[in-house]
Enzyme design. Structure first.
Site, short mmCIF file in Angstrom:
data_model
loop_
_atom_site.label_atom_id
_atom_site.label_comp_id
_atom_site.label_asym_id
_atom_site.label_seq_id
_atom_site.Cartn_x
_atom_site.Cartn_y
_atom_site.Cartn_z
N HIS A 41 43.12 34.64 6.59
CA HIS A 41 44.16 33.64 6.36
C HIS A 41 45.54 34.24 6.63
O HIS A 41 45.81 35.36 6.22
CB HIS A 41 44.10 33.12 4.92
CG HIS A 41 43.01 32.12 4.72
ND1 HIS A 41 43.25 30.84 4.30
CD2 HIS A 41 41.69 32.20 4.93
CE1 HIS A 41 42.11 30.17 4.24
NE2 HIS A 41 41.15 30.99 4.61
N TYR B 288 48.69 26.18 -3.43
CA TYR B 288 49.08 26.38 -4.83
C TYR B 288 50.10 25.28 -5.16
O TYR B 288 51.15 25.21 -4.52
CB TYR B 288 49.78 27.72 -5.02
CG TYR B 288 48.89 28.94 -4.88
CD1 TYR B 288 48.58 29.48 -3.63
CD2 TYR B 288 48.37 29.58 -6.01
CE1 TYR B 288 47.78 30.61 -3.51
CE2 TYR B 288 47.57 30.71 -5.90
CZ TYR B 288 47.27 31.22 -4.65
OH TYR B 288 46.49 32.34 -4.53
N PRO C 204 44.80 34.90 -12.94
CA PRO C 204 44.23 34.83 -11.59
C PRO C 204 45.17 34.34 -10.49
O PRO C 204 44.83 34.46 -9.32
CB PRO C 204 43.05 33.85 -11.76
CG PRO C 204 43.40 33.04 -12.96
CD PRO C 204 44.22 33.91 -13.85
N LYS D 52 44.82 38.95 -7.89
CA LYS D 52 45.04 40.40 -7.85
C LYS D 52 44.00 41.22 -8.61
O LYS D 52 43.99 42.45 -8.52
CB LYS D 52 46.44 40.72 -8.42
CG LYS D 52 47.57 40.24 -7.53
CD LYS D 52 47.54 40.96 -6.21
CE LYS D 52 48.50 40.40 -5.19
NZ LYS D 52 48.06 40.57 -3.82
N TYR E 257 51.73 39.30 -1.99
CA TYR E 257 50.46 38.58 -1.92
C TYR E 257 49.50 39.30 -0.96
O TYR E 257 48.32 39.49 -1.27
CB TYR E 257 50.69 37.14 -1.46
CG TYR E 257 49.50 36.23 -1.71
CD1 TYR E 257 49.56 35.24 -2.69
CD2 TYR E 257 48.32 36.36 -0.99
CE1 TYR E 257 48.47 34.40 -2.94
CE2 TYR E 257 47.23 35.53 -1.22
CZ TYR E 257 47.31 34.55 -2.20
OH TYR E 257 46.24 33.73 -2.44
C1 PHB Z 1 39.64 31.85 -5.47
O1 PHB Z 1 39.32 31.54 -4.30
O2 PHB Z 1 38.80 31.89 -6.37
C2 PHB Z 1 41.06 32.18 -5.76
C3 PHB Z 1 41.95 32.28 -4.72
C4 PHB Z 1 43.27 32.58 -4.99
C5 PHB Z 1 43.69 32.76 -6.29
C6 PHB Z 1 42.79 32.68 -7.32
C7 PHB Z 1 41.46 32.38 -7.07
O3 PHB Z 1 44.99 33.02 -6.54
#
Ligand code: PHB
Ligand code: APR
Length: 426
Positions: A92, A230, A321, A325, A417
Site C-alpha cells: 500500500h 481511517y 491499534p 504499531k 506510519y
Molecule cells: C488491520 O488490518 O487489522 C489494521 C490495520 C491498520 C490499523 C489497525 C488494524 O491501524
C-alpha cells in the site's frame, strides 16, 4: 536443545527437579516475537527452545492487526521468511484520512519513498510456525507452569557472565522439565509470566487505559477501497482495512463495556455505512465471519532487562491499534535483541547492555505516534461532559484539516506510519 545423558546425573536431577535439559536461549511465548526470534537465532547457529502455554490451534487462530512497516518486511526478507508475505501481502502506498464525509489520501510513497504491506498477523504466525515445523525446531506447545528462574545478581558489570538461568515447565506428557540456559527471553505477551519475575523495585509500569474500544469484524467481501480508510465521525471512529482481495477487515469505535451480543450484523453494517460513507462511494457488505470487541491500552515498562532475562514485544509494551504499531514494535525489538545475542556469542556484550535503552527509546516514539493517531480519530466521551466532547471534536477536525493540508504534517505522518528505522544493536 540437549538432554543430559549421564545416568547418575539424570537420576540425581530427576529426583530433585524432573528431567534436566539445556539450551542457549529459552524463549517463552510463541507469538510473532518468540517465533521470529527463534528463526533468527537458529540461522545464526544459536541453540534455542520456544515454550508456549497454549495449544497450536489457539496460537494459529488469533486474529490481530495487519500492517507491516517497510523495515519489518525487509527483515522478514533478509531471513528468508517472506515467501507467504510475497505471495499474499498487499503493498500500500498510503492511507485515507476522513472527516465529515471528506476523504483525503496521504501518499507515503510520494512523501517518503516508503510503503507498507497489508498482511495479517495471523498469516505471519502461520508461516513462522510452518517453517519451525519444517526445520524440526524445538517449539513446544502446551508447556504449562512455565517458571523462569535466575540467580539474582546485584552487580551490573558481569550480568552476562557467571551463573546460568533456567526455565522449569511441565511438558504436554506431564513430565516436569528444567531447561538450563544462558538467557531467558520473555516473548510472552501482556499477560505473560516473565515480567512478573522481575524483583520488586526493578521495574515500573507507565500505563494509560482508554474509555473506548474497537469492535472488529472480518467479512467475506472484496474491500471497497484500495488503501486503508481511517475516519472520524460524530458517532465515533471507523476504519476500513482488508486481508485479501476477497476478505475485508473493518473496525468501529464502541464503549469498552459494550457487549458484542448487542451488535447484530445489520447494526454493524449500518454503523459502518454511516461513519465511512462519502458521496459517490459505496461500501459493499458481505457475510461477517468473525466479530469481537478489543480493549485498548498504552503500556510501557521502565526496563526490558533484568540479569539474564530480556523482554520483547507485548511483554514490555502495548499500543492502541490505531496505526498498527504493535506487531511492528515486536519485530523491531526482536531485530535488535537477535543482533545483540549474536554479538554476545561472538564475544561482544555491548548490544545486550544497551538493548533495553535502545528498544525503549524507539518504543516511546511509537507510543507518541499511536496515541496521536488515536486521539485525533476517536470521539472522546471521557469525563461525561458533552461540552468537552464537542470542543474536542472541533479541535480534532481542525487537526485533521491541518494534517490533510500541510505537506510538513503529511511527511511526519507518513514517516511514522511507514515506520521509524529499526535500531542498530552496535
Ligand atoms: C488491520 O488490518 O487489522 C489494521 C490495520 C491498520 C490499523 C489497525 C488494524 O491501524
Ligand atoms: N508460558 C508460556 N507462554 C506464554 C505464557 C506463559 N506463562 N504466557 C503467555 N504465553 C504466550 C501466549 O499464549 C502467546 O502465544 O506468549 C505468547 C505471546 O504472544 P503475543 O501476545 O502475540 O505477543 P508478541 O509475540 O509480543 O506479539 C506482539 O501481538 O498483541 C499483538 O499488537 C500486538 O501485534 C502485536 C503482537
Amino acid at each position: 536443545m540437549t538432554s543430559d545423558e549421564s545416568p547418575s546425573q539424570t537420576a540425581q536431577t530427576a529426583e530433585a527437579a524432573g528431567v534436566r535439559q539445556s539450551t542457549q536461549v529459552a524463549i517463552i511465548g510463541a507469538g510473532p516475537a518468540g517465533l521470529l526470534l527463534g528463526h533468527i537465532l537458529g540461522q545464526a547457529g544459536i541453540d534455542y527452545c520456544i515454550l508456549e502455554a497454549r495449544d497450536k490451534e489457539y496460537v494459529l487462530g488469533r486474529i490481530r492487526a495487519g500492517v507491516l512497516e517497510q523495515d519489518s518486511v525487509d527483515l522478514l526478507a533478509k531471513y528468508g521468511l517472506d515467501a507467504d508475505l510475497k505471495a499474499n501481502g498487499l503493498t500500500h502506498h498510503g492511507i485515507y484520512l476522513q472527516h465529515e464525509g471528506e476523504r483525503h489520501h496521504i501518499d507515503f510513497a510520494e512523501l517518503t519513498g516508503r510503503t507498507v504491506t497489508v498482511y495479517g498477523q495471523q498469516a505471519l504466525v502461520h508461516h513462522l510456525v510452518a517453517e519451525h515445523e519444517r526445520l524440526g525446531s524445538q517449539l513446544i506447545f502446551e508447556a504449562t507452569d512455565v517458571q523462569p528462574t535466575q540467580i539474582e545478581s546485584t552487580e551490573t558489570e558481569s550480568t552476562h557472565d557467571g551463573d546460568r538461568a533456567s526455565v522449569a515447565y511441565t511438558a504436554p506428557n506431564g513430565e516436569r522439565i528444567t531447561l538450563d540456559c544462558d538467557y531467558i527471553i520473555g516473548a510472552d505477551g501482556y499477560h505473560g509470566v516473565c515480567r512478573r519475575t522481575f524483583p520488586e523495585g526493578t521495574l515500573d509500569v507507565a500505563e494509560r487505559v482508554y474509555d473506548f474500544a474497537w469492535l472488529g469484524i472480518l467479512a467475506d467481501v472484496a474491500p471497497s477501497t484500495d488503501d486503508l480508510i481511517y475516519a472520524l465521525h460524530r458517532d465515533g471512529f471507523a476504519m476500513h482495512s482488508m486481508r485479501s482481495s476477497t476478505v475485508s477487515r473493518l473496525y468501529l469505535q464502541v464503549s469498552p463495556d459494550d457487549d458484542i451480543a448487542n451488535w447484530s450484523d445489520e447494526r454493524i453494517w449500518a454503523a459502518l455505512q454511516t461513519r465511512l460513507g462519502t458521496e459517490g462511494w459505496t461500501l459493499t457488505e458481505g457475510p461477517i465471519t468473525e466479530k469481537s470487541i478489543l480493549p485498548m491500552r498504552s503500556f510501557v515498562v521502565s526496563t526490558l532487562n533484568y540479569g539474564r532475562l530480556y523482554l520483547v514485544g507485548d511483554a514490555g509494551h502495548i499500543v492502541p491499534p490505531t496505526g498498527a504499531k504493535g506487531l511492528n514494535s515486536a519485530i523491531a525489538d526482536v531485530a535488535l535483541l537477535a543482533e545483540a545475542l549474536q554479538a554476545h556469542y561472538a564475544g561482544d556484550d555491548t548490544g545486550l547492555e544497551q538493548y533495553s535503552d535502545k528498544a525503549l527509546d524507539r518504543q516511546w516514539k511509537v507510543q507518541h505516534f499511536s496515541q496521536w493517531m488515536t486521539d485525533m480519530l476517536h470521539v472522546h466521551p471521557a469525563d461525561g461532559s458533552a461540552e468537552q466532547t464537542a470542543f474536542d471534536f472541533q479541535r480534532q477536525l481542525g487537526q485533521i484539516r491541518y494534517v490533510t493540508s500541510s505537506h510538513a504534517a503529511q511527511v511526519s505522518l507518513a514517516e511514522q506510519y511507514a515506520g521509524l528505522p529499526f535500531v542498530d544493536a552496535r
